[in-house]
Design an enzyme around this catalytic site. Structure first.
Site, PDB file in Angstrom:
ATOM      1  N   ASP A   3       0.813  -1.223   0.000  1.00  0.00           N
ATOM      2  CA  ASP A   3       0.000   0.000   0.000  1.00  0.00           C
ATOM      3  C   ASP A   3       0.845   1.272   0.000  1.00  0.00           C
ATOM      4  O   ASP A   3       2.024   1.242   0.301  1.00  0.00           O
ATOM      5  CB  ASP A   3      -0.865   0.041   1.275  1.00  0.00           C
ATOM      6  CG  ASP A   3      -1.942  -1.025   1.276  1.00  0.00           C
ATOM      7  OD1 ASP A   3      -1.924  -1.891   0.386  1.00  0.00           O
ATOM      8  OD2 ASP A   3      -2.794  -0.975   2.182  1.00  0.00           O
ATOM      9  N   HIS A  11       3.939  -2.141   2.968  1.00  0.00           N
ATOM     10  CA  HIS A  11       3.948  -0.804   2.366  1.00  0.00           C
ATOM     11  C   HIS A  11       5.235  -0.621   1.568  1.00  0.00           C
ATOM     12  O   HIS A  11       6.324  -0.715   2.149  1.00  0.00           O
ATOM     13  CB  HIS A  11       3.826   0.261   3.456  1.00  0.00           C
ATOM     14  CG  HIS A  11       2.544   0.154   4.228  1.00  0.00           C
ATOM     15  ND1 HIS A  11       2.375  -0.749   5.262  1.00  0.00           N
ATOM     16  CD2 HIS A  11       1.357   0.787   4.084  1.00  0.00           C
ATOM     17  CE1 HIS A  11       1.136  -0.645   5.722  1.00  0.00           C
ATOM     18  NE2 HIS A  11       0.486   0.273   5.030  1.00  0.00           N
TER      19      HIS A  11
END
Ligand code: NI
Length: 407
Positions: free
Chosen positions: A213, A358
């Site tokens: 993400d 991430h």
């Protein structure tokens, strides 16, 4: 330009030039070690290696040094002394001292070297410490200095590499060592411990979806894409519109290389805590950015913080989208610790899981260098979220999923 301006201009230029020269000078003056080793088996080097500078890890994969030569550069001419060294070839006696880039001449023995001693002499010995450490037992050992023995004697073990550094007395231990370009990849993975290696199974039916993400970040995301490509692995990227709109090349690459791209809203704001209008805008604008980059609209969204409400779901239904959460949370953004990411995923990974990471943190990318390989070793196929759902659950519009287990 008036006179004052002219004068201050010249002062500024003069300062820059002067400081520049002074800095170059200072660097040139710094005493440093230089060294080379004799290798025989490596594909990269046969014979004497290139000379490396102070505090570089000198070693090559699948090889071991048979001889060393060690010298100094930038020695102040007013200072007496040099660098001297002795080695102990495997199962043999110490060989008499050599100095200042003399070859020891042990490479005739071909069995390798088990220990080394290095010393400064003359004035240099009073002003500097020479630190060194050898690669033995799979890692570079602690720094040893000024003539102490580095390497285990009479244990039948040889040295695989060497690093040396000179430091002014009282200057503390050397900084982190430089790594030879050809060793960069191996060296990084060496820093990580893979637990439970014996648990590796060959169950090829296991699938897992790695999701990343908050990107893309042009530098880090592309490094991650390189790692995925090397391992023939697929993943899913939930991109933030704000980052995506200036990184079309990265999005295009993701798509071209078979990864899935999902929506992570335009500016990463909590969807449950904003007006209907801005919620709609956050989702739709990001869909449009993705469409502009790769030619198709995303089907999946990951709400920031995993937070959404009924009105969000209404919008997703309207846009024919589904929401994807996760069931393994690495907390990579919080601890920024590559080893923790590796440990957590390897400990918990099971078929059908969705892993949250991430791709905007250096530590996450480093973890993935090891993690992706190891998951594959353990029999997992790394697939996109949509691929993971196949033959498991139909992804329905407006629904939310956090894993796709076998039926
Ligand atoms: Ni996020």
């Amino acid at each position: 330009m008036n006179k004052i301006k002219k004068i201050s201009f010249f002062i500024v230029v003069f300062c820059f030039v002067f400081l520049g020269i002074k800095n170059t000078f200072a660097n040139e003056k710094e005493l440093k070690t230089i060294y080379s080793a004799y290798f025989e088996k490596s594909e990269l080097v046969k014979g004497w290696s290139n000379i490396v500078e102070d505090n570089t890890k000198l070693w090559y994969q699948n090889d071991y040094p048979l001889d060393f030569k060690i010298g100094l550069i930038n020695q102040d001419k007013n200072l007496t002394g040099t660098i001297s060294y002795e080695v102990k070839p495997l199962n043999k006696e110490w060989i008499s001292k050599k100095e200042n880039l003399q070859e020891i001449g042990t490479y005739i023995s071909k069995d390798g070297i088990e220990a080394i001693k290095i010393k400064l002499t003359g004035d240099l010995n009073k002003l500097y410490d020479v630190y060194y450490s050898v690669l033995q037992n799979g890692e570079f050992g602690e720094w040893i200095k000024n003539g102490e023995v580095s390497g285990e004697e009479n244990k039948g073990k040889i040295i695989y590499g060497l690093r040396i550094s000179v430091i002014k007395k009282g200057g503390g231990l050397p900084q982190e060592s430089k790594v030879l370009a050809s060793n960069k990849k191996e060296d990084k993975s060496k820093n990580f411990i893979i637990e439970n290696k014996e648990d590796v199974t060959e169950d090829t039916g296991k699938k897992i979806a790695l999701t990343y993400d908050d990107g893309p970040n042009p530098r880090l995301t592309n490094r991650l894409l390189d790692i995925l490509k090397e391992n023939n692995a697929k993943a899913t990227f939930f991109v933030v519109g704000l980052n995506a709109k200036s990184n079309f090349d990265t999005l295009k690459r993701m798509y071209a290389e078979g990864h899935e791209i999902g929506n992570h809203t335009y500016a990463h704001k909590d969807l449950a805590r904003q007006s209907r209008e801005s919620r709609y805008e956050a989702i739709v604008s990001t869909n449009n950015i993705i469409k502009d980059a790769i030619g198709v609209y995303p089907k999946l969204i990951r709400p920031p913080y995993g937070s959404y409400n009924k009105e969000t779901i209404d919008i997703l239904k309207e846009l024919s989208m589904s929401s994807i959460l996760w069931n393994i949370d690495t907390l990579d953004w919080k601890h920024k610790d590559a080893q923790k990411i590796i440990d957590h995923v390897l400990k918990n990974a099971k078929d059908g899981d969705i892993v949250l990471m991430h791709d905007i943190h250096e530590t996450t990318i480093r973890a993935n260098e090891v993690l992706i390989k190891e998951l594959i070793n353990r029999g997992f196929e790394l697939v996109s979220v949509s691929e993971l759902s196949k033959n498991r659950a139909k992804i329905e519009v407006g629904q939310t999923y956090n894993s796709f287990k076998k039926k």
